[in-house]
Design a protein around this motif. Structure first.
Motif, PDB file in Angstrom:
ATOM      1  N   ILE A 136      40.589  29.647   3.135  1.00 30.47           N
ATOM      2  CA  ILE A 136      40.501  28.595   4.125  1.00 30.47           C
ATOM      3  C   ILE A 136      40.207  29.227   5.488  1.00 30.47           C
ATOM      4  N   ASN A 137      39.368  28.590   6.253  1.00 33.71           N
ATOM      5  CA  ASN A 137      39.129  29.021   7.629  1.00 33.71           C
ATOM      6  C   ASN A 137      40.276  28.451   8.466  1.00 33.71           C
ATOM      7  N   ASN A 138      41.293  29.264   8.663  1.00 30.82           N
ATOM      8  CA  ASN A 138      42.536  28.806   9.280  1.00 30.82           C
ATOM      9  C   ASN A 138      42.363  28.683  10.791  1.00 30.82           C
ATOM     10  N   THR A 139      41.956  27.513  11.220  1.00 37.02           N
ATOM     11  CA  THR A 139      41.688  27.268  12.640  1.00 37.02           C
ATOM     12  C   THR A 139      42.940  26.826  13.392  1.00 37.02           C
ATOM     13  N   VAL A 140      44.086  26.749  12.705  1.00 37.43           N
ATOM     14  CA  VAL A 140      45.295  26.208  13.328  1.00 37.43           C
ATOM     15  C   VAL A 140      46.342  27.301  13.546  1.00 37.43           C
ATOM     16  N   GLY A 141      46.806  27.923  12.455  1.00 33.00           N
ATOM     17  CA  GLY A 141      47.738  29.056  12.558  1.00 33.00           C
ATOM     18  C   GLY A 141      49.106  28.707  13.113  1.00 33.00           C
ATOM     19  N   ILE A 142      49.740  27.679  12.576  1.00 34.08           N
ATOM     20  CA  ILE A 142      51.092  27.305  13.020  1.00 34.08           C
ATOM     21  C   ILE A 142      52.088  28.402  12.635  1.00 34.08           C
ATOM     22  N   SER A 143      52.882  28.839  13.580  1.00 35.79           N
ATOM     23  CA  SER A 143      53.871  29.888  13.304  1.00 35.79           C
ATOM     24  C   SER A 143      55.295  29.448  13.617  1.00 35.79           C
ATOM     25  N   GLN A 144      55.477  28.266  14.197  1.00 34.79           N
ATOM     26  CA  GLN A 144      56.812  27.743  14.492  1.00 34.79           C
ATOM     27  C   GLN A 144      56.899  26.292  14.045  1.00 34.79           C
ATOM     28  N   LEU A 197      60.440  30.060   0.848  1.00 33.91           N
ATOM     29  CA  LEU A 197      59.182  29.387   1.191  1.00 33.91           C
ATOM     30  C   LEU A 197      59.071  29.074   2.681  1.00 33.91           C
ATOM     31  N   LEU A 198      59.867  29.735   3.509  1.00 33.15           N
ATOM     32  CA  LEU A 198      59.793  29.497   4.954  1.00 33.15           C
ATOM     33  C   LEU A 198      58.409  29.832   5.511  1.00 33.15           C
ATOM     34  N   GLU A 199      57.870  31.005   5.149  1.00 34.92           N
ATOM     35  CA  GLU A 199      56.551  31.381   5.676  1.00 34.92           C
ATOM     36  C   GLU A 199      55.422  30.593   5.023  1.00 34.92           C
ATOM     37  N   PRO A 200      55.432  30.369   3.700  1.00 38.68           N
ATOM     38  CA  PRO A 200      54.406  29.487   3.132  1.00 38.68           C
ATOM     39  C   PRO A 200      54.389  28.093   3.758  1.00 38.68           C
ATOM     40  N   THR A 201      55.549  27.608   4.208  1.00 41.40           N
ATOM     41  CA  THR A 201      55.575  26.297   4.858  1.00 41.40           C
ATOM     42  C   THR A 201      54.723  26.296   6.116  1.00 41.40           C
ATOM     43  N   ALA A 202      54.761  27.390   6.882  1.00 44.02           N
ATOM     44  CA  ALA A 202      53.934  27.462   8.085  1.00 44.02           C
ATOM     45  C   ALA A 202      52.454  27.337   7.727  1.00 44.02           C
ATOM     46  N   ARG A 203      52.037  28.007   6.657  1.00 47.61           N
ATOM     47  CA  ARG A 203      50.647  27.901   6.209  1.00 47.61           C
ATOM     48  C   ARG A 203      50.327  26.472   5.771  1.00 47.61           C
ATOM     49  N   GLN A 204      51.278  25.867   5.070  1.00 48.14           N
ATOM     50  CA  GLN A 204      51.036  24.509   4.592  1.00 48.14           C
ATOM     51  C   GLN A 204      50.949  23.516   5.746  1.00 48.14           C
ATOM     52  N   LEU A 205      51.757  23.705   6.774  1.00 47.29           N
ATOM     53  CA  LEU A 205      51.660  22.843   7.949  1.00 47.29           C
ATOM     54  C   LEU A 205      50.293  22.980   8.608  1.00 47.29           C
ATOM     55  N   SER A 206      49.777  24.206   8.649  1.00 44.27           N
ATOM     56  CA  SER A 206      48.424  24.406   9.175  1.00 44.27           C
ATOM     57  C   SER A 206      47.398  23.700   8.311  1.00 44.27           C
ATOM     58  N   TYR A 208      47.804  21.054   6.346  1.00 46.70           N
ATOM     59  CA  TYR A 208      47.871  19.609   6.576  1.00 46.70           C
ATOM     60  C   TYR A 208      47.042  19.221   7.805  1.00 46.70           C
ATOM     61  N   GLN A 209      47.188  20.007   8.855  1.00 41.62           N
ATOM     62  CA  GLN A 209      46.461  19.688  10.086  1.00 41.62           C
ATOM     63  C   GLN A 209      44.961  19.840   9.877  1.00 41.62           C
ATOM     64  N   ILE A 210      44.552  20.873   9.153  1.00 43.13           N
ATOM     65  CA  ILE A 210      43.128  21.075   8.871  1.00 43.13           C
ATOM     66  C   ILE A 210      42.583  19.901   8.063  1.00 43.13           C
ATOM     67  N   LEU A 211      43.396  19.408   7.112  1.00 46.38           N
ATOM     68  CA  LEU A 211      42.986  18.282   6.285  1.00 46.38           C
ATOM     69  C   LEU A 211      43.186  16.926   6.971  1.00 46.38           C
TER      70      LEU A 211
END
Length: 296
Positions: A136-144, A197-206, A208-211
């Motif tokens: 995925i072209n991660n244009t969001v990168g949520i970390s918090q 799954l704390l860190e995978p959640t950050a990726r998933q939040l990103s 969701y935003q991309i989608l």
């Protein structure tokens, strides 16, 4: 689109059929079930069977039987990820059309040599389809993000910004793709699961935003570990829970989750214990530590 309504609740439990349910699995099932039922919500069951090499024959049906013996009954038909391929391909086609994904041929060894974080080398190389993963072209990168149990969660920024894999080189759908697409498909509003799954959640939040979809609310309970850093898991050969004698494990899981069931319920029926647990469930009482060592 999910209604913006505080009373709207759809939770889920999503085990993989790589083995039988163990005590850590029971904690995950019970926490998600109780949070849904206490909030007058629905509790769904999803079988994450998209990785055939890791799956154990007969595990899916045994998981269902075990949950039923523990009184954890789901509200809709079971969703099997192996039946979701058409939807995953539809999302992948949309991502490709919007130039939000690309092919990558980098190996794990190459990425490890560069510090363990993929650096985007293939993003502009037009790699061939064969023997390539899709990132995925991660244009969001949520970390918090805010967590229902752990409160504020901060993840490694570089990892959160990484262009993560959505289809593996072997052609199998990656977890990040399947879990987000299925949560959207099932209109999940709340996800209660373990701190692994704390860190995978950050990726998933990103993702969701991309989608351009609303994300569920997330809550992460402590992992049950036999020693620091060694969680109970199917890969670590954690023993299966006893579906013929569910009450002791259910009671212990409630204690683990900080719910303080009365000692008299140790000799109650499964239904009586769950009725008490649904009524008295408090997510605020779940420990905020990321691991709890089990006393064996």
């Amino acid at each position: 689109m999910r209604p913006d309504n505080a009373s709207y609740y759809r939770g889920r439990f999503a085990p993989s059929p790589s083995g039988l349910l163990h005590f850590g699995s029971l904690i995950a099932a019970l926490a998600s079930y109780l949070d849904a039922k206490h909030n007058n919500g629905q509790w769904l069951l999803r079988i994450e069977d998209i990785d055939p090499p890791r799956e154990q024959s007969g595990a899916s049906s045994e998981i269902l039987k075990t949950l039923e013996s523990y009184g954890l009954h789901w509200d809709e038909d079971v969703l099997y990820q192996s039946q979701q391929s058409a939807i995953y391909h539809e999302v992948l086609a949309e991502l490709a059309e919007q130039k939000l994904s690309y092919y990558c041929r980098c190996t794990r060894a190459q990425i490890k040599a560069q510090g363990g974080i993929y650096q985007g080398q293939c993003k502009n190389l037009a790699q061939p389809v064969n023997n390539s993963a899709i990132r995925i072209n991660n244009t969001v990168g949520i970390s918090q993000y805010n967590d229902l149990i752990q409160t504020q969660v901060t993840c490694d920024t570089k990892l959160a910004q990484e262009d993560f894999i959505v289809v593996r080189k072997d052609g199998l759908f990656a977890y990040q793709l399947a879990v987000v697409v299925d949560d959207i498909y099932q209109n999940i509003s709340h996800v209660i699961r373990g701190c692994d799954l704390l860190e995978p959640t950050a990726r998933q939040l990103s993702f969701y935003q991309i989608l351009q979809h609303n994300a569920p609310k997330f809550g992460h309970f402590p992992l049950a570990v036999s020693k620091p850093g060694f969680k109970l898991s199917k890969q670590n050969s954690a023993p299966a829970i006893d579906k013929n004698n569910p009450l002791p494990s259910l009671f212990s899981a409630l204690v683990f989750l900080g719910q303080h069931p009365p000692n008299g319920l140790q000799t109650a029926s499964v239904d009586e214990l769950l009725t008490w647990a649904i009524t008295h469930w408090s997510i605020a009482q779940v420990p905020k530590s990321q691991e709890i060592i089990l006393q064996v």
